[in-house]
Design an enzyme around this catalytic site. Structure first.
Site, PDB file in Angstrom:
ATOM      1  N   ARG A  56      85.927  57.065  27.568  1.00 24.57           N
ATOM      2  CA  ARG A  56      86.522  57.191  28.921  1.00 24.57           C
ATOM      3  C   ARG A  56      86.364  58.623  29.422  1.00 24.57           C
ATOM      4  O   ARG A  56      86.099  58.854  30.595  1.00 24.57           O
ATOM      5  CB  ARG A  56      88.004  56.834  28.900  1.00 24.57           C
ATOM      6  CG  ARG A  56      88.395  55.501  28.289  1.00 24.57           C
ATOM      7  CD  ARG A  56      88.025  54.296  29.133  1.00 24.57           C
ATOM      8  NE  ARG A  56      86.617  53.965  29.108  1.00 24.57           N
ATOM      9  CZ  ARG A  56      85.981  53.436  28.059  1.00 24.57           C
ATOM     10  NH1 ARG A  56      86.620  53.221  26.918  1.00 24.57           N
ATOM     11  NH2 ARG A  56      84.695  53.142  28.138  1.00 24.57           N
ATOM     12  N   ASP A  89      92.459  60.106  35.466  1.00 23.00           N
ATOM     13  CA  ASP A  89      91.326  60.961  35.790  1.00 23.00           C
ATOM     14  C   ASP A  89      91.804  62.193  36.560  1.00 23.00           C
ATOM     15  O   ASP A  89      92.971  62.307  36.927  1.00 23.00           O
ATOM     16  CB  ASP A  89      90.276  60.173  36.591  1.00 23.00           C
ATOM     17  CG  ASP A  89      90.822  59.649  37.920  1.00 23.00           C
ATOM     18  OD1 ASP A  89      91.216  60.468  38.778  1.00 23.00           O
ATOM     19  OD2 ASP A  89      90.853  58.412  38.119  1.00 23.00           O
ATOM     20  N   HIS A 104     100.927  58.597  34.009  1.00 22.21           N
ATOM     21  CA  HIS A 104     100.464  57.972  32.768  1.00 22.21           C
ATOM     22  C   HIS A 104      99.590  58.882  31.914  1.00 22.21           C
ATOM     23  O   HIS A 104      98.876  58.423  31.035  1.00 22.21           O
ATOM     24  CB  HIS A 104      99.739  56.655  33.086  1.00 22.21           C
ATOM     25  CG  HIS A 104     100.630  55.622  33.698  1.00 22.21           C
ATOM     26  ND1 HIS A 104     100.176  54.575  34.463  1.00 22.21           N
ATOM     27  CD2 HIS A 104     101.990  55.504  33.661  1.00 22.21           C
ATOM     28  CE1 HIS A 104     101.207  53.845  34.867  1.00 22.21           C
ATOM     29  NE2 HIS A 104     102.311  54.387  34.398  1.00 22.21           N
ATOM     30  N   GLY A 169      95.697  51.426  46.335  1.00 23.12           N
ATOM     31  CA  GLY A 169      94.973  50.915  45.174  1.00 23.12           C
ATOM     32  C   GLY A 169      95.820  50.586  43.972  1.00 23.12           C
ATOM     33  O   GLY A 169      95.353  50.686  42.836  1.00 23.12           O
ATOM     34  N   ALA A 212      89.931  51.950  49.400  1.00 21.61           N
ATOM     35  CA  ALA A 212      90.530  53.267  49.609  1.00 21.61           C
ATOM     36  C   ALA A 212      89.800  54.111  50.646  1.00 21.61           C
ATOM     37  O   ALA A 212      90.432  54.699  51.535  1.00 21.61           O
ATOM     38  CB  ALA A 212      90.612  54.014  48.285  1.00 21.61           C
TER      39      ALA A 212
END
Length: 225
Positions: A56, A89, A104, A169, A212
């Site tokens: 990731r 991110d 998170h 989103g 978005a």
């Protein structure tokens, strides 16, 4: 100066090429989330979990912020802007946003398994044997299922001061993040941007049924009208 609070989720980064958290089959990049996003999964197979987040992290360096990220950052010229994101991110920051809370966790940080307050920046692979100064294994700085969300109280306090709340989103189905929209004062305008919204428009809720990038463009025209 009006305070805009934005709650963003996976759909915010989807147009940058980052996949949403879980596919329809409940798998995340081919893995059962219980294997790669729980303390129990890490305890059972730490090498698998570390490799999962290494992949990731690598993907994050292959993508760029999309226009919606840049447009939200530009709002800081005319508004006080607070972004509360469920995303791990750093695309909001790379686009120029200066006040971002990650509910998170963050892919580009790791923390000690012996002391969750020992957090450090990390941009390369994390493997078994990478330890903190006290000798404890490092783990991804990610809030896994079943773990406390340490930033939730700060986020709730921020929502209480919102003049405008924008949700982008995210289905607002994952708690405790989903509870944040209830921390705003009564009659605060809410804008909900999602191509597949799970709520309808009402007196103070405006639903923008778009992804978005298009949705943020419409949002800006509405709030500046």
């Amino acid at each position: 100066m009006k305070h805009i609070v934005l709650l963003t989720g996976a759909g915010m980064s989807a147009e940058s090429g980052i996949k949403t958290f879980r596919d329809a089959d409940g798998l995340w990049e081919g893995h059962d989330v219980m294997e790669v996003a729980t303390p129990e999964g890490f305890a059972s197979n730490p090498a698998l979990v570390l490799d999962f987040y290494n992949q990731r992290r690598k993907q994050l360096f292959e993508v760029e912020p999309n226009q919606a990220h840049f447009d939200l950052a530009a709002l800081e010229k005319d508004y006080q802007v607070s972004i509360i994101t469920q995303n791990v991110d750093d695309l909001h920051e790379r686009a120029g946003s200066t006040n971002v809370i990650h509910l998170h966790g963050e892919l580009l940080k790791v923390r000690s398994t012996g002391n969750h307050n020992k957090i450090k920046e990390w941009k390369t692979d994390l493997v078994l044997g990478d330890t903190c100064e006290a000798g404890y294994q490092l783990r991804p700085h990610i809030v896994w299922f079943g773990e406390d969300v340490p930033m939730i109280e700060k986020a709730a306090t921020i929502c209480e001061t919102a003049d405008i709340l924008v949700i982008i989103g995210t289905s607002m189905q994952v708690y405790p993040a989903a509870s944040l929209m209830h921390n705003i004062t009564k009659n605060t305008p809410i804008y909900f941007i999602d191509p597949k919204p799970n709520i309808g428009s009402s007196d103070n809720i405006t639903v923008i049924k778009l992804p978005a990038t298009q949705g943020v463009t419409q949002l800006i025209s509405l709030i500046k009208a």
